[in-house]
Design a protein around this motif. Sequence first.
Motif, PDB file in Angstrom:
ATOM      1  N   ALA A   1      16.272  -8.259  -0.022  1.00  0.00           N
ATOM      2  CA  ALA A   1      14.843  -8.035  -0.277  1.00  0.00           C
ATOM      3  C   ALA A   1      14.421  -6.657   0.248  1.00  0.00           C
ATOM      4  CB  ALA A   1      14.020  -9.130   0.379  1.00  0.00           C
ATOM      5  N   GLU A   2      14.938  -6.284   1.429  1.00  0.00           N
ATOM      6  CA  GLU A   2      14.596  -4.962   1.985  1.00  0.00           C
ATOM      7  C   GLU A   2      15.160  -3.849   1.094  1.00  0.00           C
ATOM      8  OE1 GLU A   2      14.317  -5.438   6.806  1.00  0.00           O
ATOM      9  OE2 GLU A   2      16.236  -5.902   5.869  1.00  0.00           O
ATOM     10  N   LYS A   3      16.385  -4.062   0.605  1.00  0.00           N
ATOM     11  CA  LYS A   3      17.007  -3.052  -0.268  1.00  0.00           C
ATOM     12  C   LYS A   3      16.215  -2.911  -1.559  1.00  0.00           C
ATOM     13  CE  LYS A   3      21.683  -3.770   1.452  1.00  0.00           C
ATOM     14  NZ  LYS A   3      22.987  -4.373   1.141  1.00  0.00           N
ATOM     15  N   GLU A   4      15.773  -4.043  -2.079  1.00  0.00           N
ATOM     16  CA  GLU A   4      14.952  -4.044  -3.297  1.00  0.00           C
ATOM     17  C   GLU A   4      13.676  -3.218  -3.073  1.00  0.00           C
ATOM     18  OE1 GLU A   4      14.765  -4.743  -7.048  1.00  0.00           O
ATOM     19  OE2 GLU A   4      16.384  -5.652  -5.891  1.00  0.00           O
ATOM     20  N   ALA A   5      13.071  -3.428  -1.891  1.00  0.00           N
ATOM     21  CA  ALA A   5      11.831  -2.712  -1.555  1.00  0.00           C
ATOM     22  C   ALA A   5      12.097  -1.202  -1.419  1.00  0.00           C
ATOM     23  CB  ALA A   5      11.242  -3.268  -0.264  1.00  0.00           C
ATOM     24  N   PHE A   6      13.249  -0.836  -0.846  1.00  0.00           N
ATOM     25  CA  PHE A   6      13.592   0.593  -0.720  1.00  0.00           C
ATOM     26  C   PHE A   6      13.745   1.215  -2.114  1.00  0.00           C
ATOM     27  CE2 PHE A   6      15.906  -0.410   3.524  1.00  0.00           C
ATOM     28  CZ  PHE A   6      14.715  -0.291   4.222  1.00  0.00           C
ATOM     29  N   CYS A   7      14.402   0.476  -3.023  1.00  0.00           N
ATOM     30  CA  CYS A   7      14.606   0.985  -4.393  1.00  0.00           C
ATOM     31  C   CYS A   7      13.264   1.173  -5.098  1.00  0.00           C
ATOM     32  CB  CYS A   7      15.476   0.022  -5.203  1.00  0.00           C
ATOM     33  SG  CYS A   7      17.220   0.160  -4.810  1.00  0.00           S
ATOM     34  N   THR A   8      12.352   0.222  -4.902  1.00  0.00           N
ATOM     35  CA  THR A   8      11.031   0.316  -5.534  1.00  0.00           C
ATOM     36  C   THR A   8      10.286   1.534  -4.999  1.00  0.00           C
ATOM     37  OG1 THR A   8      10.981  -2.059  -5.801  1.00  0.00           O
ATOM     38  CG2 THR A   8       8.856  -0.942  -5.915  1.00  0.00           C
ATOM     39  N   LYS A   9      10.376   1.727  -3.683  1.00  0.00           N
ATOM     40  CA  LYS A   9       9.695   2.863  -3.057  1.00  0.00           C
ATOM     41  C   LYS A   9      10.244   4.187  -3.596  1.00  0.00           C
ATOM     42  CE  LYS A   9       7.912   4.211   1.350  1.00  0.00           C
ATOM     43  NZ  LYS A   9       7.786   3.955   2.770  1.00  0.00           N
ATOM     44  N   LYS A  10      11.562   4.265  -3.644  1.00  0.00           N
ATOM     45  CA  LYS A  10      12.184   5.495  -4.179  1.00  0.00           C
ATOM     46  C   LYS A  10      11.744   5.722  -5.620  1.00  0.00           C
ATOM     47  CE  LYS A  10      15.467   7.720  -6.634  1.00  0.00           C
ATOM     48  NZ  LYS A  10      15.950   7.571  -8.008  1.00  0.00           N
ATOM     49  N   ASN A  11      11.759   4.649  -6.419  1.00  0.00           N
ATOM     50  CA  ASN A  11      11.426   4.820  -7.835  1.00  0.00           C
ATOM     51  C   ASN A  11       9.951   5.196  -8.029  1.00  0.00           C
ATOM     52  OD1 ASN A  11      12.453   4.767 -10.583  1.00  0.00           O
ATOM     53  ND2 ASN A  11      10.999   3.092 -10.881  1.00  0.00           N
TER      54      ASN A  11
END
Length: 219
Positions: free
Chosen positions: A68-78
């Motif tokens: 879930a944290e990794k997903e959130a990092f990807c969303t932030k980057k995108n």
Amino acid sequence: MLKAVLFDLDGVITDTAKFHFLAWRDLGAELGITVDEAFNEELKGVSRIDSLERILAHGGVADKYSSAEKEAFCTKKNDHYLELIQEMTPADILPGILPLLKELREAGLKTIVTSASKNAPGILALLQVKDYFDGIVDPASVAAGKPAPDIFLAGAELAGAKPAECIGVEDAASGVDAIKAANITAVAIGDATVLGHADRVLADTSALSLAVLRDTWEQ
Ligand code: B16
Ligand code: MG
């Protein structure tokens, strides 16, 4: 006969690589990980989640974060990346690409986008080149990302051509690996020391033409 040209997007049609770099660099800084331009080379052509995994491994924190944290990092980057690319216009199409697309249309060859980027349709719209392509492979629809051959095999299928009747154009080492693994002729754009496994390496896109593609394919 050469029937189709399969185009990578980032680094071939336009230079979004610099925006991916800035967005990853800033996310890395928040996580205490340095993403410099040399390391960024390893992220070219690599999917969003795989890029994050490589960055975390590079920072020695491969196992620190939950899915879930990794997903959130990807969303932030995108989200950051999308902000950066909003200013793109047709002036950001790389040299030689538009004349090549017109030449391919006139010659009746199929043109397919085989990008790892989920943002490809939006970027093609900003560049106003969508109509020059017969199809876009959805990177979410293929089992394995570059360097696996899947996206280029899917591109050939979408073009209604056999791999042997296609040519792939890439700027990333992982992309050239993927083209070659699909038994497709590879033209690479960039540094021959990194892309030497392609059938032909051109320093930049301005040297691309149907004649060069045909000559490489016929070799
Ligand atoms: P997105 P390409 C790749 O595009 C980029 O080279 C790579 O840096 C990026 O992480 C990947 O797309 C995924 O992009 O986050 O927009 O889905 O070179 O295969 O056209
Ligand atoms: Mg690329």
